[in-house]
Design a protein around this motif. Structure first.
Motif, mmCIF file in Angstrom:
data_model
loop_
_atom_site.group_PDB
_atom_site.id
_atom_site.type_symbol
_atom_site.label_atom_id
_atom_site.label_comp_id
_atom_site.label_asym_id
_atom_site.label_seq_id
_atom_site.Cartn_x
_atom_site.Cartn_y
_atom_site.Cartn_z
ATOM 1 N N THR A 18 0.835 -1.195 0.000
ATOM 2 C CA THR A 18 0.000 0.000 0.000
ATOM 3 C C THR A 18 0.873 1.249 0.000
ATOM 4 N N TYR B 190 -6.691 -0.414 -2.847
ATOM 5 C CA TYR B 190 -6.317 -0.215 -1.438
ATOM 6 C C TYR B 190 -5.193 0.802 -1.228
ATOM 7 N N TYR B 191 -5.049 1.720 -2.167
ATOM 8 C CA TYR B 191 -4.133 2.833 -1.940
ATOM 9 C C TYR B 191 -4.862 3.933 -1.175
ATOM 10 N N GLU B 192 -4.130 4.625 -0.309
ATOM 11 C CA GLU B 192 -4.677 5.801 0.361
ATOM 12 C C GLU B 192 -4.500 6.991 -0.572
ATOM 13 N N THR C 247 -8.247 3.682 -5.087
ATOM 14 C CA THR C 247 -8.871 3.240 -3.833
ATOM 15 C C THR C 247 -9.276 1.775 -3.931
#
Length: 456
Positions: free
Chosen positions: A2, A26-28, A23
């Motif tokens: 991530t 699962y990246y911020e 997103t």
């Protein structure tokens, strides 16, 4: 893996689209709608990668990228430029202002994720090296940052792997004015070729006849000194799925045919500069860490290292019920050496003294210089008899042969040694050192040039 991704675009629709894609993986995601806002976020928050639109009002993406790369806080953050411009000159400009890569609108999902994953890996490596440097000394990072400004990307040594000699020669001709280039038309010899040279970049064609280009890349990376060698794939449009796979496997970049000379030159410069920077940073970290724990004059570990290592070894000895001994060594009448023969002679004696100590202790023993003429040896798995035997051997090696000093007569030197060992499970590092110090005091008081073992 991530990561925190900053999307910079003045069009809300574009921002929402990229945000949704990232997103889902699962990246911020952070967002900014202007160049100044993006610079503010990067200065105040930790960002792992910047997706930067080129065409924005007031401050375009080129200027934002230039400022990010000029800042000591953000110069290492990868920048992926997203643009509707499709002219090679625009892509070259993006790379020259410091962009690590670019995507052309409309953004292809596979290319987006492949590029982001590749740059996130780069950021992770850079962060690790920076953290290690900070653990050693802050000066390592400062030296590395200064080095980044002076690193040249010219004069590189590179290998082209292509079974089509005509295409390979064309790429070679593009690069040879500025670099030394070898062309290999037999991919089966890639490992042999790389093993016999120190390349800074490999360019591998995706159209190798009879060979899997990804396997060739893997074989190149299996060569010990080429594990971090940058690799650029030369691909056709139909190769896109395999290129994405290659980027996932750690290939650094790709360029599509027909190869545009200026874009190739820019990508090659980027990879060589990055490679040289990584080597510079690693060397700086290693040198700084060595300086942090070793004594410059004698090459032995220093007091800081000894004290930390003693606590570690003492803890293990207590846990496992094993012996541990320490001896403290003090050169007799060393002040007279400095006063009578000068500090150069004193330094020569200290260097030779350290060398004799190292030659006469065991491989498992750790010799350190505590400061001045005082040294210490940590001896794991060592009982009283063994400790005394090692200490006596060291004492004899110092006394039996005079020390040569430049421009003067050989000097007779002796050493007093105090030793101690673990006596009870309650013994601390301070108690162990204290008992050895008391024993050393006795050795001095009783006439010097002797070994005293002090038990609890």
């Amino acid at each position: 893996m991530t990561a925190r991704v900053l999307i910079v675009d003045d069009i809300p629709t574009n921002v929402r689209l990229l945000e949704a894609r990232l997103t889902a993986e699962y990246y911020e995601v952070l967002t900014a709608t202007s160049g100044p806002e993006a610079l503010e976020i990067c200065q105040t928050q930790d960002v792992d990668i910047v997706l930067l639109d080129v065409m924005m009002p007031d401050m375009d993406g080129f200027e934002v990228c230039r400022r990010l790369k000029a800042s000591t806080r953000t110069h290492h953050v990868p920048v992926l430029m997203v643009t509707a411009l499709d002219q090679p000159s625009d892509r070259v400009l993006g790379l020259e202002v410091g962009a690590d890569d670019f995507l052309t609108k409309p953004v292809d999902d596979m290319q987006l994720m492949a590029r982001v994953k590749s740059l996130v890996r780069l950021k992770s490596l850079t962060d690790e090296l920076r953290a290690r440097a900070l653990t050693g000394q802050q000066i390592a990072i400062e030296d590395a940052l200064r080095a980044m400004d002076t690193i040249s990307a010219s004069g590189g040594s590179m290998l082209i792997v292509d079974t089509d000699r005509r295409q390979g020669e064309r790429i070679k001709a593009y690069l040879e004015p500025d670099h030394k280039v070898d062309l290999l038309t037999e991919p089966a010899d890639a490992v042999f070729q790389v093993s016999g040279a120190r390349y800074e970049l490999a360019l591998v064609s995706m159209g190798l006849e009879g060979f899997d280009p990804l396997r060739v890349c893997s074989q190149i990376r299996n060569v010990e000194h080429a594990r971090n060698l940058p690799i650029i794939l030369i691909s056709e449009e139909a190769d896109k799925p395999r290129v994405v796979r290659a980027l996932d496997l750690g290939v650094n970049d790709f360029i599509s045919r027909p190869v545009e000379r200026n874009e190739l030159a820019a990508r090659v410069r980027t990879q060589i500069r990055r490679h040289r920077y990584a080597l510079e940073l690693r060397e700086s970290v290693n040198n700084t860490m060595a300086l942090a724990v070793t004594d410059e004059l004698t090459g032995l570990y220093n007091r800081r290292y000894f004290e930390r290592h003693l606590h570690v070894m003492l803890g293990k000895a207590h846990e496992q019920g094993r012996d541990l001994a320490v001896m403290i060594l003090d050169i007799d009448h060393f002040k007279a050496v400095n006063d009578g023969h000068g500090h150069d002679a004193g330094d020569a004696v200290l260097r030779e003294f350290a060398a004799r100590v190292k030659r006469n202790i065991r491989g498992v023993d750790l010799a350190c210089r505590m400061g001045g003429e005082e040294f210490v040896v940590l001896m794991p798995d060592t009982d009283s008899a063994q400790a005394e035997a090692v200490a006596e051997r060291v004492r004899q090696s110092i006394a039996e042969r005079a020390f040569e000093v430049s421009g003067g007569r050989p000097l007779s030197v002796t050493v007093s040694i105090g030793a101690s060992r673990i006596e009870t499970p309650a013994d601390t590092a301070e108690m162990l050192i204290k008992r050895a110090d008391v024993a050393l005091y006795r050795a001095k008081h009783e006439g010097r040039n002797r070994v005293i073992f002090d038990a609890a």
